[in-house]
Design an enzyme around this catalytic site. Sequence first.
Site, mmCIF file in Angstrom:
data_model
loop_
_atom_site.group_PDB
_atom_site.id
_atom_site.type_symbol
_atom_site.label_atom_id
_atom_site.label_comp_id
_atom_site.label_asym_id
_atom_site.label_seq_id
_atom_site.Cartn_x
_atom_site.Cartn_y
_atom_site.Cartn_z
ATOM 1 C CG ASP A 1 -40.438 33.877 -1.122
ATOM 2 O OD1 ASP A 1 -39.855 34.335 -0.131
ATOM 3 O OD2 ASP A 1 -40.015 32.887 -1.751
ATOM 4 C CG ASP B 1 -34.095 29.224 -1.469
ATOM 5 O OD1 ASP B 1 -34.184 30.213 -2.213
ATOM 6 O OD2 ASP B 1 -34.623 29.163 -0.346
#
Length: 311
Positions: A132, A154
């Site tokens: 990404d 995350d």
Amino acid sequence: RTSGPWRPGGRDRKGRFFPGKGRDRRPRRRPPMSMEEPLMGNPATGTLQTDRSDLGTSQTSANSYPHKTAMVGGRTNTMGFFQRHRNIALYVPNIVGYLRVVCSAAAVALAFTRPKAMLAFYFVSFVFDELDGRFARLFSQQSTFGAVLDMVTDRLSTAALLCILGVLYPGMAQFCILLQALDIASHWCHMYASLVSGGTSHKELSNHHNWLVRSYYANRIFMGTCCVSCELMYLSLYGLAWPDQFEGWAISSGWLRRFFSFYLKQQNEEVPVFMLFAAIAVPGFIIKNVINVIQLYQSMMGLCRHDLKNM
């Protein structure tokens, strides 16, 4: 001033603007904002502005891809899906972020029933975490929405994995909770301290005073090594909790058996590959958590300085 009759400005046949003529010459007005220009601004106030200096070689002209053009306001503008456009939620890196969420959710759902599938989904999610950012820079599709989506994914993925390890290793449950709290608190406080000090990202180097933290955010290889080491450590511990499922995933070596003799039950037993991965990940794992502690402390001190400045 020019003499002669007044003539209004307008466009020529190629669409270029030209000013008026005469005593009452009107000032030239800026053309409407093009769809291919990057949008910048203050997300808190909702104001937007254009930044033409951000258009570089990564921006593709309409002449190179005529099938990706459309008429907007009487002019031809590039509206490619792989360039900056107004639908930020459908940026390529953000779509990759949605796939990360799906893979992470699938990994958590399969954690206690299908360990191999869980590792596969989590690994794919980790690969998407790398892609990404690369897509955002490649297509000039950086956005605050994408940065927040990436950081939240995350933190939640790592927190979920630590919760799973706490269930599989009850004796280590408190340690897993401590690591989880440190990871979330460090990044959240650091992000908030960066925003109140005028930064746009938790990776702003101007807010770091410790050499280790500065090196971590300045060197992508160093940062990537530490992050991969942490994830590799957690996934290795997860794999070691399922010896029956990963039977045969071992290495037969004399020096490895001597090195891991504290773990092996028999002298001629093979060394699980997850044990080797965990040993390799130890240095990066320790450095990453030390950075989290320093980052948390510096963030709280930065917030204190911000309060003193505004007294």
